[in-house]
Write a protein that holds these residues in place. Structure first.
Motif, PDB file in Angstrom:
ATOM      1  N   TYR A 102     111.295  72.553  30.222  1.00 53.82           N
ATOM      2  CA  TYR A 102     110.007  73.213  29.590  1.00 53.82           C
ATOM      3  C   TYR A 102     109.393  72.116  28.817  1.00 53.82           C
ATOM      4  N   GLY A 103     110.358  71.123  28.281  1.00 54.34           N
ATOM      5  CA  GLY A 103     109.820  69.940  27.506  1.00 54.34           C
ATOM      6  C   GLY A 103     109.173  68.951  28.149  1.00 54.34           C
ATOM      7  N   GLU A 104     108.379  68.267  27.237  1.00 55.42           N
ATOM      8  CA  GLU A 104     107.260  67.135  28.044  1.00 55.42           C
ATOM      9  C   GLU A 104     108.139  66.036  28.528  1.00 55.42           C
ATOM     10  N   GLN A 105     109.188  65.778  27.883  1.00 55.83           N
ATOM     11  CA  GLN A 105     110.023  64.417  28.685  1.00 55.83           C
ATOM     12  C   GLN A 105     108.962  63.165  28.979  1.00 55.83           C
ATOM     13  N   LYS A 106     108.279  62.695  28.199  1.00 55.43           N
ATOM     14  CA  LYS A 106     107.279  61.509  28.298  1.00 55.43           C
ATOM     15  C   LYS A 106     107.855  60.655  29.386  1.00 55.43           C
ATOM     16  N   ASN A 114     106.529  78.565  32.075  1.00 49.75           N
ATOM     17  CA  ASN A 114     105.947  77.677  33.234  1.00 49.75           C
ATOM     18  C   ASN A 114     106.525  76.463  32.965  1.00 49.75           C
ATOM     19  N   PRO A 115     107.521  76.157  33.852  1.00 48.08           N
ATOM     20  CA  PRO A 115     108.222  74.894  33.695  1.00 48.08           C
ATOM     21  C   PRO A 115     107.351  73.716  34.020  1.00 48.08           C
ATOM     22  N   LYS A 116     107.481  72.540  33.451  1.00 52.25           N
ATOM     23  CA  LYS A 116     106.962  71.281  33.877  1.00 52.25           C
ATOM     24  C   LYS A 116     107.878  70.651  35.039  1.00 52.25           C
ATOM     25  N   TYR A 117     109.235  71.001  34.975  1.00 53.17           N
ATOM     26  CA  TYR A 117     110.007  70.081  35.916  1.00 53.17           C
ATOM     27  C   TYR A 117     110.838  71.004  36.575  1.00 53.17           C
TER      28      TYR A 117
END
Length: 521
Positions: free
Chosen positions: A491-495, A455-458
């Motif tokens: 998929y990374g958080e990339q704050k 589930n991608p974040k972006y």
């Protein structure tokens, strides 16, 4: 830089004997044609990730020769650019000869035992341009460039994009077909793929009853891209169709997983390798809506809507099966493969949806749980990407209290619509969901990691691409670079990129380029 040129198309397939560049019917597989020279090319952006895969150095990527070649102003020695001939069914109707109307293949290269075709889109007229100019604008080129690479990093089978050049020329476009065209900035994208062969390459030969050339093309395709299959035999052609069917379904399941809607699933836009190809009026679901299409041309019939993409894939495969029939000469094996598509879809779709909600064992309640979820997501406008990403934070030991929607509340566009009836429906689903999670023997943390990997974040929402387009139109390419860096790790958080993990803003709901787009987009 010296490329390892491997021009298999021009060496192995029949060529159009006419070398002049004018519109005409073409009986052969391709026509030689040179890109149109541009007046003042500028390299806007290049994919360093793809360049490395192709063996292109950083130094060459920013060289004068690279700019000349990939803007269409120079042709490498011993290469012979060409445009492909193909037909296609457009919106369900046979359209006859189509072909590369604004795409010109520069050459094929081999690097690390992989074959790559490099193609310029927007490089000028070809014999297949019909009444069009063969050019592309900066707006649509940015969308294609970014989306090609975004899809790759999402794990979706796709063609790629190496570079984006502004041409310095003006291009006349009527973006919404209102009868009021305007001049826009011209651009050229270098698209990259093992092959750009489409269903339509085979359809046109069957339509012309050209079995000899159909056999040549099919044998070539099998030899180059399906080496495990024996070319030249009936069994081989059946296996070939099975493999194309499998790859097509796999691609479409990935589309559904990330909420991607192609918008123009004509057979001439279907890759024979099962790759996403031709990024025009595409989009990602904002609110989860199985009836949504991004294509203004399809706004009434909604043939290519999100919920119908799997069915259209099958419809298109029927067209390909008809095209291959002259080589197989039996209906039964082709029909068996097409019937198998339905069963395979049901199984693969359910497994994909289970992975999205963190279910890994078998349980008889899973199908109902998934079906109910899909119904619930459409009760009120609910952001697909945010909902599934945040669902991973649910504790399987959670007690369903009055604030049970808190983990996914950010996904609702209009929280005030969550009346007592809707909340009760959701509550029943979450109670069933948590009960089902308790049957899984992995920890909450492990399940969250697995869910966040699918589930991608972006995703490249249309409004995000439009922000890059608006800035680039003013000569500011920083937003384009920001989008490019974002899509490298979806998929990374990339704050530092949290602002992009958000619902579509209200200003983008009906803005041109952010909601619906035309086929010229």
């Amino acid at each position: 830089m010296k490329f390892n040129i491997k021009d298999t198309i021009t060496k192995e397939l029949p060529a159009d004997p006419i070398l002049e560049n004018f519109r005409r019917p073409v009986r052969e597989c391709f026509s030689y044609v040179s890109p149109k020279k541009t007046s003042q090319p500028i390299l806007v952006h290049a994919s360093h990730v793809l360049a490395k895969e192709l063996g292109i150095s950083e130094e060459y990527l920013h060289s004068e020769e690279f700019l000349k070649v990939f803007s269409g102003n120079s042709i490498l020695p011993n290469t012979h650019p060409y445009a492909m001939c193909y037909g296609g069914h457009q919106f369900g109707n046979w359209a006859g000869q189509l072909g590369d109307g604004r795409a010109i293949n520069l050459f094929e290269i081999e690097h690390n035992d992989k074959l790559w075709a490099l193609q310029l889109k927007g490089a000028g007229e070809t014999p297949y341009s019909r009444n069009a100019d063969g050019l592309a604008v900066l707006r649509s080129s940015i969308r294609e460039y970014l989306c090609s690479e975004a899809m790759y990093h999402l794990g979706v089978p796709t063609t790629r994009a190496l570079s984006l050049c502004k041409t310095g020329d003006k291009v006349l476009r009527d973006i919404l077909y209102t009868g009021h065209p305007e001049y826009e900035k011209g651009a050229v994208v270098c698209r990259v793929s093992p092959s750009f062969l489409r269903f339509g390459n085979f359809e046109i030969l069957m339509a012309r009853d050209d079995k000899a050339t159909l056999k040549i093309l099919t044998d070539y395709t099998i030899k180059q891209f399906f080496p495990q299959i024996q070319a030249g035999t009936k069994e081989g052609y059946i296996q070939f169709f099975q493999e194309v069917t499998n790859r097509t379904l796999k691609m479409l399941i990935h589309w559904q997983r990330v909420g991607f809607v192609h918008g123009v699933m004509n057979t001439d836009n279907m890759s024979i390798l099962g790759l996403t190809i031709d990024y025009g009026p595409y989009g990602w679901l904002e609110g989860y809506d199985e009836g949504w299409t991004p294509n203004t041309t399809d706004s009434r019939e909604k043939r290519y809507r999100y919920g119908n993409q799997i069915n259209i894939g099958l419809w298109n495969l029927y067209r390909l099966a008809s095209s291959l029939f002259p080589l197989v000469e039996e209906i039964a094996p082709l029909e068996a493969i097409l019937e198998g598509y339905r069963d395979a879809y049901t199984q693969q779709y359910q497994e994909m949806m289970k992975s999205k909600i963190g279910l890994y064992s078998e349980d008889s309640s899973d199908i109902e749980l998934i079906n109910t979820l899909e119904e619930n997501l459409q009760m009120t406008e609910t952001d697909m990407t945010i909902f599934f990403r945040n669902l991973s934070s649910i504790d399987k030991e959670a007690v369903i209290t009055d604030d049970f929607l808190a983990p996914v509340m950010d996904a609702f566009y209009n929280p005030e619509e969550l009346d007592e009836s809707i909340r009760e429906t959701w509550k029943q689903w979450f109670e069933a969901y948590v009960s089902r999670l308790q049957k899984e023997y992995i920890s909450n943390l492990e399940r969250q990691e697995k869910m966040n990997a699918v589930n991608p974040k972006y995703v490249l929402r249309n409004y995000m691409a439009q922000l890059a387009i608006d800035a680039a139109d003013k000569g500011d390419y920083s937003v384009l670079e920001e989008m490019y860096q974002l899509i490298l790790d979806p998929y990374g958080e990339q704050k530092d990129a949290e602002k992009w993990f958000a619902k579509r803003p209200d200003w983008a709901r009906n803005k041109i380029g952010c909601s619906m787009l035309s086929c010229s987009s």
